[in-house]
Design a protein around this motif. Structure first.
Motif, PDB file in Angstrom:
ATOM      1  N   VAL A 225      67.451  77.537  21.401  1.00  0.00           N
ATOM      2  CA  VAL A 225      67.731  77.908  22.792  1.00  0.00           C
ATOM      3  C   VAL A 225      68.393  79.280  22.869  1.00  0.00           C
ATOM      4  O   VAL A 225      68.137  80.062  23.794  1.00  0.00           O
ATOM      5  CB  VAL A 225      68.609  76.831  23.466  1.00  0.00           C
ATOM      6  N   ALA A 226      69.225  79.582  21.879  1.00  0.00           N
ATOM      7  CA  ALA A 226      69.923  80.872  21.872  1.00  0.00           C
ATOM      8  C   ALA A 226      68.954  82.044  21.750  1.00  0.00           C
ATOM      9  O   ALA A 226      69.286  83.173  22.154  1.00  0.00           O
ATOM     10  CB  ALA A 226      70.935  80.902  20.733  1.00  0.00           C
ATOM     11  N   GLN A 227      67.771  81.811  21.228  1.00  0.00           N
ATOM     12  CA  GLN A 227      66.774  82.876  21.083  1.00  0.00           C
ATOM     13  C   GLN A 227      65.986  83.122  22.366  1.00  0.00           C
ATOM     14  O   GLN A 227      65.273  84.118  22.487  1.00  0.00           O
ATOM     15  CB  GLN A 227      65.793  82.527  19.951  1.00  0.00           C
ATOM     16  N   LEU A 228      66.105  82.194  23.322  1.00  0.00           N
ATOM     17  CA  LEU A 228      65.333  82.302  24.558  1.00  0.00           C
ATOM     18  C   LEU A 228      66.133  83.016  25.641  1.00  0.00           C
ATOM     19  O   LEU A 228      67.369  83.018  25.632  1.00  0.00           O
ATOM     20  CB  LEU A 228      64.948  80.894  25.046  1.00  0.00           C
ATOM     21  N   LYS A 229      65.423  83.603  26.587  1.00  0.00           N
ATOM     22  CA  LYS A 229      66.081  84.236  27.725  1.00  0.00           C
ATOM     23  C   LYS A 229      66.694  83.156  28.614  1.00  0.00           C
ATOM     24  O   LYS A 229      66.103  82.091  28.808  1.00  0.00           O
ATOM     25  CB  LYS A 229      65.068  85.055  28.521  1.00  0.00           C
ATOM     26  N   PRO A 230      67.897  83.406  29.190  1.00  0.00           N
ATOM     27  CA  PRO A 230      68.576  82.383  29.988  1.00  0.00           C
ATOM     28  C   PRO A 230      67.732  81.849  31.140  1.00  0.00           C
ATOM     29  O   PRO A 230      67.848  80.676  31.504  1.00  0.00           O
ATOM     30  CB  PRO A 230      69.817  83.112  30.504  1.00  0.00           C
ATOM     31  N   GLU A 231      66.890  82.711  31.730  1.00  0.00           N
ATOM     32  CA  GLU A 231      66.089  82.276  32.880  1.00  0.00           C
ATOM     33  C   GLU A 231      64.820  81.536  32.454  1.00  0.00           C
ATOM     34  O   GLU A 231      64.104  80.980  33.287  1.00  0.00           O
ATOM     35  CB  GLU A 231      65.698  83.479  33.745  1.00  0.00           C
ATOM     36  N   SER A 232      64.522  81.517  31.165  1.00  0.00           N
ATOM     37  CA  SER A 232      63.310  80.855  30.678  1.00  0.00           C
ATOM     38  C   SER A 232      63.466  79.338  30.734  1.00  0.00           C
ATOM     39  O   SER A 232      64.488  78.788  30.333  1.00  0.00           O
ATOM     40  CB  SER A 232      63.019  81.277  29.238  1.00  0.00           C
ATOM     41  N   LYS A 233      62.429  78.689  31.241  1.00  0.00           N
ATOM     42  CA  LYS A 233      62.391  77.231  31.254  1.00  0.00           C
ATOM     43  C   LYS A 233      61.012  76.794  30.784  1.00  0.00           C
ATOM     44  O   LYS A 233      59.992  77.404  31.131  1.00  0.00           O
ATOM     45  CB  LYS A 233      62.671  76.676  32.653  1.00  0.00           C
ATOM     46  N   GLY A 234      60.989  75.738  30.007  1.00  0.00           N
ATOM     47  CA  GLY A 234      59.709  75.288  29.505  1.00  0.00           C
ATOM     48  C   GLY A 234      59.872  74.201  28.460  1.00  0.00           C
ATOM     49  O   GLY A 234      60.887  73.493  28.430  1.00  0.00           O
ATOM     50  N   ILE A 235      58.858  74.098  27.594  1.00  0.00           N
ATOM     51  CA  ILE A 235      58.829  73.046  26.579  1.00  0.00           C
ATOM     52  C   ILE A 235      59.085  73.656  25.202  1.00  0.00           C
ATOM     53  O   ILE A 235      58.433  74.626  24.817  1.00  0.00           O
ATOM     54  CB  ILE A 235      57.471  72.328  26.576  1.00  0.00           C
ATOM     55  N   ILE A 236      60.026  73.072  24.489  1.00  0.00           N
ATOM     56  CA  ILE A 236      60.298  73.475  23.112  1.00  0.00           C
ATOM     57  C   ILE A 236      59.628  72.456  22.200  1.00  0.00           C
ATOM     58  O   ILE A 236      59.955  71.265  22.222  1.00  0.00           O
ATOM     59  CB  ILE A 236      61.811  73.532  22.831  1.00  0.00           C
ATOM     60  N   HIS A 237      58.679  72.913  21.419  1.00  0.00           N
ATOM     61  CA  HIS A 237      57.962  72.040  20.493  1.00  0.00           C
ATOM     62  C   HIS A 237      58.650  72.098  19.126  1.00  0.00           C
ATOM     63  O   HIS A 237      58.880  73.177  18.586  1.00  0.00           O
ATOM     64  CB  HIS A 237      56.502  72.493  20.375  1.00  0.00           C
ATOM     65  N   ILE A 238      58.982  70.927  18.599  1.00  0.00           N
ATOM     66  CA  ILE A 238      59.689  70.885  17.305  1.00  0.00           C
ATOM     67  C   ILE A 238      58.933  70.002  16.318  1.00  0.00           C
ATOM     68  O   ILE A 238      59.541  69.277  15.530  1.00  0.00           O
ATOM     69  CB  ILE A 238      61.149  70.392  17.454  1.00  0.00           C
TER      70      ILE A 238
END
Length: 263
Positions: A225-238
């Motif tokens: 999450v720390a690598q993503l922009k604060p305004e970004s929302k979506g699905i994190i695939h792990i």
């Protein structure tokens, strides 16, 4: 030799007698002290003074103090020196909520029962009531709630007991800092992956993953999450590798992120 330096035997005898008398008196006092101490110990052991008067229970959350004390079978007439700690531990540990038990005796009449319970890892919804579920898969039917506390995720659609057990086994490995930010976990099996799950996070993200090695993969969630922009929302695939799929993009564009589970 001067007469002043000569001490007659008659002069020394009284001093020797006095020294021997003092030594004998000290020895008598010592033996009498030991004797009365032993008498006091025997009286203490045989009297109500050695009976358990206070039982303290520490570390329990799901099980009430009175229930644990009843299971311990500690009575007011129980001699604190005859307590069988092994039997008490075995009796209390029969409760599926309790992971381990230790006993401490605090003289003259206090017994401390230290409880370590299994970690609460989620909630199950049944008939519009919510029930805590522990890391060992134990569902606490007696602790129904109208709402969840937000300290553990809500587990949905886990109709297979073995799958639910696998999920709780993974959740108990997670640190509380991560467990507390998971809002919901849905079991969504597919033909390709019977253990596929979808997580809804309190910070707005969705996580697509699998129960297999879930705890290990999920521990890197904060760094992802720390690598993503604060305004970004979506699905994190792990799953195999890790990548982010944004809600904002109509096309199936995927933003690769560094997979810290490798290496």
């Amino acid at each position: 030799m001067s007469k002043k330096n000569i001490v007659s035997i008659e002069d020394r005898i009284p001093k020797l007698k006095q020294a021997r008398k003092k030594k004998a008196n000290r020895r008598l006092i010592f033996y009498l002290s030991i004797f009365f101490l032993l008498i006091a110990v025997i009286v203490y052991l045989q009297s109500p003074l050695s009976h358990v008067k206070t039982v303290q229970v520490n570390g329990n959350t799901f099980v009430h103090d009175t229930e644990i004390i009843e299971q311990s079978n500690l009575m007011n007439d129980t001699n604190i020196w005859t307590i069988n700690e092994k039997e008490i531990k075995q009796a209390i540990s029969k409760n599926p909520v309790i992971k381990s038990v230790s006993i401490d005796k605090k003289l003259p009449w206090t017994v401390k029962i230290n409880i370590k319970e299994y970690k609460k890892v989620g909630y199950i919804n049944k008939d519009n009531q919510y029930y805590p579920i522990l890391g060992n898969g134990q569902l606490l039917d007696s602790l129904e709630q109208k709402t969840v506390n937000g300290d553990a995720p809500l587990l949905l659609n886990f109709t297979d007991k073995q799958v639910l057990q696998s999920m709780t086994d993974e959740l108990k490995k997670l640190p509380s800092s991560i467990l507390n930010i998971i809002s919901e976990i849905h079991w969504v099996p597919s033909d390709e992956n019977k253990k596929k799950i979808v997580l809804y996070m309190n910070d707005g993200y969705i996580v697509d993953g699998t129960i297999r090695e879930f705890a290990e993969k999920m521990e890197v969630y904060p760094s992802i999450v720390a690598q993503l922009k604060p305004e970004s929302k979506g699905i994190i695939h792990i799953g195999v590798g890790a990548y982010f799929e944004s809600f904002d993009k109509k096309e199936s564009a995927e933003e690769e992120i560094e997979d810290e589970t490798e290496g």
